[in-house]
Design a protein around this motif. Structure first.
Motif, mmCIF file in Angstrom:
data_model
loop_
_atom_site.group_PDB
_atom_site.id
_atom_site.type_symbol
_atom_site.label_atom_id
_atom_site.label_comp_id
_atom_site.label_asym_id
_atom_site.label_seq_id
_atom_site.Cartn_x
_atom_site.Cartn_y
_atom_site.Cartn_z
ATOM 1 N N ASN A 1 0.854 -1.195 0.000
ATOM 2 C CA ASN A 1 0.000 0.000 0.000
ATOM 3 C C ASN A 1 0.884 1.238 0.000
ATOM 4 O O ASN A 1 1.271 1.752 1.051
ATOM 5 C CB ASN A 1 -0.920 -0.008 1.224
ATOM 6 N N GLU A 2 1.209 1.705 -1.178
ATOM 7 C CA GLU A 2 2.151 2.814 -1.319
ATOM 8 C C GLU A 2 1.625 4.099 -0.681
ATOM 9 O O GLU A 2 2.369 4.834 -0.026
ATOM 10 C CB GLU A 2 2.451 3.052 -2.794
ATOM 11 N N GLN A 3 0.318 4.371 -0.855
ATOM 12 C CA GLN A 3 -0.239 5.607 -0.318
ATOM 13 C C GLN A 3 -0.183 5.610 1.210
ATOM 14 O O GLN A 3 0.129 6.634 1.837
ATOM 15 C CB GLN A 3 -1.694 5.784 -0.775
ATOM 16 N N MET A 4 -0.485 4.465 1.820
ATOM 17 C CA MET A 4 -0.496 4.409 3.278
ATOM 18 C C MET A 4 0.894 4.628 3.864
ATOM 19 O O MET A 4 1.080 5.424 4.775
ATOM 20 C CB MET A 4 -1.038 3.056 3.740
ATOM 21 N N ILE A 5 1.885 3.898 3.331
ATOM 22 C CA ILE A 5 3.232 3.999 3.899
ATOM 23 C C ILE A 5 3.834 5.376 3.636
ATOM 24 O O ILE A 5 4.626 5.889 4.422
ATOM 25 C CB ILE A 5 4.145 2.875 3.340
ATOM 26 N N ARG A 6 3.403 6.031 2.555
ATOM 27 C CA ARG A 6 3.887 7.392 2.286
ATOM 28 C C ARG A 6 3.343 8.369 3.328
ATOM 29 O O ARG A 6 4.009 9.335 3.704
ATOM 30 C CB ARG A 6 3.465 7.826 0.880
ATOM 31 N N SER A 7 2.136 8.093 3.808
ATOM 32 C CA SER A 7 1.542 8.965 4.823
ATOM 33 C C SER A 7 2.296 8.879 6.146
ATOM 34 O O SER A 7 2.178 9.767 6.990
ATOM 35 C CB SER A 7 0.076 8.593 5.041
ATOM 36 N N PHE A 8 3.095 7.816 6.326
ATOM 37 C CA PHE A 8 3.915 7.671 7.536
ATOM 38 C C PHE A 8 5.302 8.285 7.356
ATOM 39 O O PHE A 8 6.166 8.127 8.215
ATOM 40 C CB PHE A 8 4.052 6.199 7.905
ATOM 41 N N GLY A 9 5.520 8.939 6.243
ATOM 42 C CA GLY A 9 6.777 9.640 6.027
ATOM 43 C C GLY A 9 7.841 8.851 5.290
ATOM 44 O O GLY A 9 8.994 9.292 5.196
ATOM 45 N N VAL A 10 7.496 7.686 4.750
ATOM 46 C CA VAL A 10 8.464 6.874 4.020
ATOM 47 C C VAL A 10 8.593 7.399 2.592
ATOM 48 O O VAL A 10 7.583 7.672 1.925
ATOM 49 C CB VAL A 10 8.037 5.385 4.003
ATOM 50 N N ASN A 11 9.815 7.559 2.131
ATOM 51 C CA ASN A 11 10.075 7.996 0.756
ATOM 52 C C ASN A 11 9.944 6.782 -0.162
ATOM 53 O O ASN A 11 10.877 5.998 -0.318
ATOM 54 C CB ASN A 11 11.478 8.601 0.664
ATOM 55 N N THR A 12 8.775 6.626 -0.769
ATOM 56 C CA THR A 12 8.520 5.440 -1.596
ATOM 57 C C THR A 12 9.340 5.450 -2.885
ATOM 58 O O THR A 12 9.609 4.387 -3.445
ATOM 59 C CB THR A 12 7.025 5.332 -1.936
ATOM 60 N N ASP A 13 9.724 6.632 -3.350
ATOM 61 C CA ASP A 13 10.601 6.685 -4.522
ATOM 62 C C ASP A 13 11.933 6.017 -4.207
ATOM 63 O O ASP A 13 12.481 5.258 -5.016
ATOM 64 C CB ASP A 13 10.844 8.135 -4.948
ATOM 65 N N ARG A 14 12.444 6.298 -3.020
ATOM 66 C CA ARG A 14 13.727 5.718 -2.616
ATOM 67 C C ARG A 14 13.632 4.198 -2.470
ATOM 68 O O ARG A 14 14.512 3.480 -2.918
ATOM 69 C CB ARG A 14 14.196 6.350 -1.304
ATOM 70 N N THR A 15 12.571 3.722 -1.826
ATOM 71 C CA THR A 15 12.431 2.267 -1.652
ATOM 72 C C THR A 15 12.241 1.564 -2.991
ATOM 73 O O THR A 15 12.747 0.459 -3.190
ATOM 74 C CB THR A 15 11.234 1.958 -0.725
ATOM 75 N N THR A 16 11.534 2.204 -3.904
ATOM 76 C CA THR A 16 11.332 1.605 -5.229
ATOM 77 C C THR A 16 12.646 1.505 -5.991
ATOM 78 O O THR A 16 12.977 0.444 -6.553
ATOM 79 C CB THR A 16 10.319 2.438 -6.040
ATOM 80 N N ILE A 17 13.402 2.598 -6.025
ATOM 81 C CA ILE A 17 14.677 2.595 -6.748
ATOM 82 C C ILE A 17 15.642 1.590 -6.126
ATOM 83 O O ILE A 17 16.318 0.836 -6.833
ATOM 84 C CB ILE A 17 15.293 4.005 -6.754
ATOM 85 N N LEU A 18 15.694 1.556 -4.785
ATOM 86 C CA LEU A 18 16.601 0.629 -4.105
ATOM 87 C C LEU A 18 16.244 -0.823 -4.422
ATOM 88 O O LEU A 18 17.136 -1.633 -4.694
ATOM 89 C CB LEU A 18 16.544 0.858 -2.596
ATOM 90 N N THR A 19 14.964 -1.152 -4.406
ATOM 91 C CA THR A 19 14.554 -2.523 -4.705
ATOM 92 C C THR A 19 14.902 -2.910 -6.128
ATOM 93 O O THR A 19 15.365 -4.028 -6.390
ATOM 94 C CB THR A 19 13.042 -2.691 -4.475
ATOM 95 N N LEU A 20 14.687 -2.006 -7.058
ATOM 96 C CA LEU A 20 15.034 -2.282 -8.453
ATOM 97 C C LEU A 20 16.540 -2.463 -8.617
ATOM 98 O O LEU A 20 16.988 -3.301 -9.408
ATOM 99 C CB LEU A 20 14.524 -1.159 -9.355
ATOM 100 N N CYS A 21 17.323 -1.694 -7.871
ATOM 101 C CA CYS A 21 18.780 -1.849 -7.925
ATOM 102 C C CYS A 21 19.197 -3.221 -7.395
ATOM 103 O O CYS A 21 20.000 -3.921 -8.025
ATOM 104 C CB CYS A 21 19.456 -0.756 -7.106
ATOM 105 N N ILE A 22 18.651 -3.619 -6.240
ATOM 106 C CA ILE A 22 19.008 -4.912 -5.646
ATOM 107 C C ILE A 22 18.565 -6.053 -6.556
ATOM 108 O O ILE A 22 19.312 -7.006 -6.793
ATOM 109 C CB ILE A 22 18.372 -5.049 -4.252
#
Length: 299
Positions: free
Chosen positions: A162-183
């Motif tokens: 749930n990207e919208q929910m976790i973003r509301s908690f202050g998580v930078n979803t762009d960063r987590t997405t890029i990091l996962t794609l890199c790994i």
């Protein structure tokens, strides 16, 4: 058959990378068709140029991570659809891989690679070789399990759920997405580097259709062994990669044309997706049920 199991264990690294994007992040990443070849091309070129196979393999993985970062940036910052972003990166990587290799095929049979000690000791194609490759796959699996249970790993899981929910908690979803794609693409490229050294060559077309192999490994493995927890899911992915290779091996053994491998892969994925819906696999007791039944009978 031992060679098929060895290849399955090698491709398990790639399947684990596909698992991270498709199952954890819920991102349809098609970059893997290109990043797999990138890992093989970089490793092969550096080995031929006299670089240590270990550093060459790590460089191949790093190149795959860079490819994943490009897809991530196109998706998060460029606002390009995720599927299209992966396709664009994959297409660009074809030309880049040709540039890296200088030609369409790089032979490694006369070069010292990570597989040379195993080949000289006649361990390839034996139980010892299987155990070594299984150890590598399990080590990567355990590292992924640990990472996904860290705060950052939990943020990645939440981004996929749930990207919208976790973003509301202050998580930078762009960063987590890029990091996962890199790994993910680093693991795919690492697999490409290892497979190139195992087979003795790197070819510009060796990654074509690879996403289907990765999906087959993930879907078949989880259909057979389940996906109740991350620990079980990653085991299922490894076993799914082995099952896939064994299916291909037996299909070719009964006389099917090697040109039909992609068709066999597609049929295998379709079967894994449809059989549970038809209720066929629901009638088969799971491993957990079998253990529970055995425990009850023993008591």
């Amino acid at each position: 058959m031992t060679a098929a199991v060895e290849l399955g264990l090698l491709y398990a690294t790639m399947a684990l990378g596909v698992y991270l994007t498709f199952k954890i992040l819920n991102f349809p990443d098609l970059t893997v068709d290109g990043s797999f070849t990138t890992g093989a091309a970089v490793a092969a070129k550096l080995i031929i140029d006299g670089i240590s196979p270990i550093w060459a393999t790590l460089a191949g993985a790093a190149a795959g991570a860079a490819a994943g970062a490009v897809t991530g940036l196109l998706f998060t910052k460029g606002k390009i659809d995720g599927l299209l972003a992966g396709i664009l990166t994959m297409i660009a990587l074809y030309s880049i891989n040709l540039r890296i290799m200088g030609k369409s095929n790089l032979p490694l049979l006369r070069e010292d690679t990570l597989m040379t000690p195993l080949r000289e000791a006649n361990m390839l194609g034996t139980v010892s070789g299987i155990l070594i490759f299984a150890g590598i796959a399990v080590a990567i699996k355990l590292l992924i399990d640990w990472f996904l249970h860290t705060d950052l790993g939990l943020s990645i899981q939440a981004t996929g759920n749930n990207e919208q929910m976790i973003r509301s908690f202050g998580v930078n979803t762009d960063r987590t997405t890029i990091l996962t794609l890199c790994i993910s693409n680093a693991l795919v490229a690492l697999c490409g580097a290892l497979v190139a050294q195992y087979q003795g060559f790197a070819d510009v077309g060796m990654g074509i259709g690879l996403i289907l192999i990765g999906l087959a490994s993930v879907i078949v493995g989880q259909a057979v062994f389940g996906s109740r927890t991350i620990f079980i899911s990653t085991i299922a992915v490894i076993l799914g990669a082995v099952i896939y290779r064994l299916v291909i091996f037996f299909a070719l053994s009964v006389g099917l044309n090697p040109n039909d491998m992609k068709l066999i892969s597609a049929v295998l994925v379709i079967a894994a997706l449809l059989l549970p819906r038809w209720g066929f696999l629901k009638k088969i007791p799971s491993l957990r049920q079998l253990r529970t039944t055995a425990a009850v009978r023993a008591s």
